[in-house]
Design a protein around this motif. Structure first.
Motif, PDB file in Angstrom:
ATOM      1  N   THR A 169       0.849  10.795  29.007  1.00  0.00           N
ATOM      2  CA  THR A 169       1.221  12.177  28.666  1.00  0.00           C
ATOM      3  C   THR A 169       0.239  13.165  29.300  1.00  0.00           C
ATOM      4  OG1 THR A 169       2.048  11.362  26.573  1.00  0.00           O
ATOM      5  CG2 THR A 169       1.706  13.737  26.737  1.00  0.00           C
ATOM      6  N   ALA A 170      -1.049  12.876  29.161  1.00  0.00           N
ATOM      7  CA  ALA A 170      -2.057  13.768  29.740  1.00  0.00           C
ATOM      8  C   ALA A 170      -1.995  13.729  31.263  1.00  0.00           C
ATOM      9  CB  ALA A 170      -3.446  13.370  29.242  1.00  0.00           C
ATOM     10  N   LEU A 171      -1.846  12.531  31.814  1.00  0.00           N
ATOM     11  CA  LEU A 171      -1.807  12.418  33.286  1.00  0.00           C
ATOM     12  C   LEU A 171      -0.659  13.225  33.879  1.00  0.00           C
ATOM     13  CD1 LEU A 171      -2.307   8.744  34.515  1.00  0.00           C
ATOM     14  CD2 LEU A 171      -3.781  10.728  34.934  1.00  0.00           C
ATOM     15  N   LYS A 172       0.491  13.169  33.221  1.00  0.00           N
ATOM     16  CA  LYS A 172       1.659  13.872  33.774  1.00  0.00           C
ATOM     17  C   LYS A 172       1.415  15.378  33.847  1.00  0.00           C
ATOM     18  CE  LYS A 172       5.042  10.330  32.905  1.00  0.00           C
ATOM     19  NZ  LYS A 172       6.001   9.699  32.011  1.00  0.00           N
ATOM     20  N   LEU A 173       0.580  15.884  32.947  1.00  0.00           N
ATOM     21  CA  LEU A 173       0.266  17.316  32.975  1.00  0.00           C
ATOM     22  C   LEU A 173      -0.613  17.689  34.176  1.00  0.00           C
ATOM     23  CD1 LEU A 173      -0.324  17.826  29.150  1.00  0.00           C
ATOM     24  CD2 LEU A 173       1.489  18.879  30.501  1.00  0.00           C
ATOM     25  N   LEU A 174      -1.208  16.693  34.803  1.00  0.00           N
ATOM     26  CA  LEU A 174      -2.094  16.974  35.945  1.00  0.00           C
ATOM     27  C   LEU A 174      -1.353  16.998  37.277  1.00  0.00           C
ATOM     28  CD1 LEU A 174      -5.168  14.763  34.987  1.00  0.00           C
ATOM     29  CD2 LEU A 174      -4.736  17.161  34.480  1.00  0.00           C
ATOM     30  N   ASP A 175      -0.065  16.718  37.232  1.00  0.00           N
ATOM     31  CA  ASP A 175       0.727  16.663  38.467  1.00  0.00           C
ATOM     32  C   ASP A 175       0.658  18.009  39.185  1.00  0.00           C
ATOM     33  OD1 ASP A 175       2.439  15.869  40.425  1.00  0.00           O
ATOM     34  OD2 ASP A 175       4.135  15.429  39.110  1.00  0.00           O
ATOM     35  N   GLY A 176       0.180  18.004  40.422  1.00  0.00           N
ATOM     36  CA  GLY A 176       0.061  19.249  41.188  1.00  0.00           C
ATOM     37  C   GLY A 176      -1.295  19.915  41.049  1.00  0.00           C
ATOM     38  N   ILE A 177      -2.138  19.419  40.129  1.00  0.00           N
ATOM     39  CA  ILE A 177      -3.486  19.989  39.972  1.00  0.00           C
ATOM     40  C   ILE A 177      -4.519  19.098  40.662  1.00  0.00           C
ATOM     41  CG2 ILE A 177      -5.299  20.568  38.311  1.00  0.00           C
ATOM     42  CD1 ILE A 177      -3.098  21.385  36.355  1.00  0.00           C
ATOM     43  N   ILE A 178      -4.451  17.806  40.383  1.00  0.00           N
ATOM     44  CA  ILE A 178      -5.414  16.871  40.974  1.00  0.00           C
ATOM     45  C   ILE A 178      -4.932  16.469  42.369  1.00  0.00           C
ATOM     46  CG2 ILE A 178      -6.422  14.558  40.763  1.00  0.00           C
ATOM     47  CD1 ILE A 178      -7.529  16.666  38.752  1.00  0.00           C
ATOM     48  N   ASP A 179      -5.872  16.482  43.316  1.00  0.00           N
ATOM     49  CA  ASP A 179      -5.519  16.119  44.697  1.00  0.00           C
ATOM     50  C   ASP A 179      -5.782  14.641  44.972  1.00  0.00           C
ATOM     51  OD1 ASP A 179      -4.996  18.877  45.925  1.00  0.00           O
ATOM     52  OD2 ASP A 179      -6.890  19.148  44.869  1.00  0.00           O
ATOM     53  N   ILE A 180      -6.934  14.165  44.496  1.00  0.00           N
ATOM     54  CA  ILE A 180      -7.317  12.776  44.783  1.00  0.00           C
ATOM     55  C   ILE A 180      -7.614  12.076  43.459  1.00  0.00           C
ATOM     56  CG2 ILE A 180      -9.030  11.257  45.880  1.00  0.00           C
ATOM     57  CD1 ILE A 180      -9.472  13.465  47.957  1.00  0.00           C
ATOM     58  N   TYR A 181      -6.919  11.000  43.198  1.00  0.00           N
ATOM     59  CA  TYR A 181      -7.250  10.168  42.040  1.00  0.00           C
ATOM     60  C   TYR A 181      -8.170   9.037  42.501  1.00  0.00           C
ATOM     61  CZ  TYR A 181      -3.835  12.374  38.930  1.00  0.00           C
ATOM     62  OH  TYR A 181      -3.151  13.264  38.130  1.00  0.00           O
ATOM     63  N   LEU A 182      -9.234   8.832  41.726  1.00  0.00           N
ATOM     64  CA  LEU A 182     -10.230   7.800  42.048  1.00  0.00           C
ATOM     65  C   LEU A 182     -10.500   6.967  40.779  1.00  0.00           C
ATOM     66  CD1 LEU A 182     -12.306   6.751  44.157  1.00  0.00           C
ATOM     67  CD2 LEU A 182     -13.751   8.698  43.594  1.00  0.00           C
ATOM     68  N   PRO A 183      -9.495   6.181  40.351  1.00  0.00           N
ATOM     69  CA  PRO A 183      -9.639   5.425  39.101  1.00  0.00           C
ATOM     70  C   PRO A 183     -10.204   4.023  39.333  1.00  0.00           C
ATOM     71  CG  PRO A 183      -7.435   5.165  39.936  1.00  0.00           C
ATOM     72  CD  PRO A 183      -8.156   6.036  40.944  1.00  0.00           C
ATOM     73  N   ASP A 184     -10.737   3.442  38.272  1.00  0.00           N
ATOM     74  CA  ASP A 184     -11.111   2.019  38.275  1.00  0.00           C
ATOM     75  C   ASP A 184      -9.899   1.172  37.931  1.00  0.00           C
ATOM     76  OD1 ASP A 184     -13.819   2.550  38.653  1.00  0.00           O
ATOM     77  OD2 ASP A 184     -14.242   2.582  36.499  1.00  0.00           O
ATOM     78  N   ILE A 185      -9.951  -0.089  38.383  1.00  0.00           N
ATOM     79  CA  ILE A 185      -9.157  -1.150  37.767  1.00  0.00           C
ATOM     80  C   ILE A 185     -10.206  -2.174  37.345  1.00  0.00           C
ATOM     81  CG2 ILE A 185      -8.609  -2.202  40.022  1.00  0.00           C
ATOM     82  CD1 ILE A 185      -5.919  -3.097  38.811  1.00  0.00           C
TER      83      ILE A 185
END
Ligand code: SF4
Length: 311
Positions: A169-185
């Motif tokens: 839910t929170a991630l979907k709100l970031l659509d168009g705001i964040i340019d680069i995602y740098l997550p861990d797996i």
């Protein structure tokens, strides 16, 4: 040190429709009290000052902000990445190398204007991007500050540098705001995710989050100088004794995202926090353990991986 074992494709910059910041900020603050900003969903009334599992209440705390040259090459580039390290974290990793910041709460409370000023100061120093480190639990404050900073001239790409335990839910709100995602797996196994990070649903939640990030920004895009302007980079820290489930993690990336996904396969693990008292985590990885993971990436046809030289 990072080494790119395959070369990147350079493609034109993609422009997005401008997001509706006031409405997004308001939705994010609604998620914060009772808090469901992350999958722990612990319902802390943070806007009333109650502290959640992430050890955060109503205000963001910043441990440091500076020009950082040690990130992956498209992030640090030649002029550095403008990192802002937030205190607190929604994971409780027993091996966390930043635990004084993430778990002991070292840092200074900032308001939205102060956080925006930090971004503008970093931009003034010439960095390639603004890099939010451990942002998940303070997302409303970050997006509010980005909105303020953009009105004062912030133009740099925004990097979301997270542990990968994210609310859809929170991630979907970031659509168009964040340019680069740098997550861990971090893990492929629920038992290990519970034992070492107190998040048994990490594998399932993390995979859904990575898919959403990939949906939003796609593969990594570079400018004419090889600097990242958008897209996904995934980090995987190889833990000793197969604890990180590296082969399964890479299989997921190659088969369910893309074998062309940029992945940073990190061999820098060393004991920190409580891990020197946990026998299976109380040593660095061996060169054989690391080689097996790199071989698996190659066998899966992964096109873009960074590897490190083991000390
Ligand atoms: S962000 Fe913090 S307070 Fe909110 S649900 Fe997650 S751990 Fe709980």
């Amino acid at each position: 040190m990072f080494v790119l074992i395959y070369s990147a494709v350079r493609v034109p910059v993609i422009f997005f429709m401008p997001p509706n910041f006031p409405s997004i900020i308001s939705s994010l603050y609604e998620l914060m009290s009772p808090c469901s900003l992350c999958p722990h969903n612990c319902k802390a009334e943070r806007l009333r000052g109650v502290v959640g599992r992430c050890k955060s209440g109503a205000l963001a705390r910043v441990a440091s902000y500076n020009v950082h040259n040690g990130e992956e090459p498209p992030i640090s580039g030649t002029r550095g990445s403008g990192t802002i390290f937030f205190s607190g974290c929604n994971l409780s990793c027993v091996f966390c190398q930043n635990y004084p910041i993430s778990q002991l709460g070292h840092g200074k409370v900032v308001n939205a204007q102060q956080l925006a000023d930090m971004m503008l100061e970093l931009q003034e120093k010439g960095v390639h991007n603004i890099n939010f480190v451990t942002p998940t639990h303070v997302l409303p404050m970050i997006v509010e500050s980005v909105y303020i900073a953009k009105q004062s001239g912030l133009t740099l790409p925004l990097v979301y540098n997270c542990g990968g335990y994210e609310s859809l839910t929170a991630l979907k709100l970031l659509d168009g705001i964040i340019d680069i995602y740098l997550p861990d797996i971090k893990y492929a196994d629920t038992v290990k995710a519970e034992k070492y990070s107190q998040a048994p649903d990490y594998p399932e939640v993390n995979r859904a989050a990575l898919k959403e990030m990939f949906r939003q920004v796609g593969g990594l895009r570079l400018d004419e100088n090889g600097i990242g302007v958008g897209g996904l980079i995934i980090r995987h820290l190889v833990l000793p004794n197969g604890i990180s489930g590296s082969v399964k993690a890479l299989e997921f990336i190659a088969r369910e995202l893309s074998p062309e996904t940029f992945v940073s396969i990190m061999g820098q693990y060393h004991t920190a926090n409580k891990s020197d008292k946990i026998p299976e985590l109380a040593r660095p990885i061996t060169s054989k353990e690391y080689s097996l993971v790199i071989d698996a990436a190659e066998n899966l046809g992964m096109k873009n991986c960074w590897i490190q030289e083991l000390e």
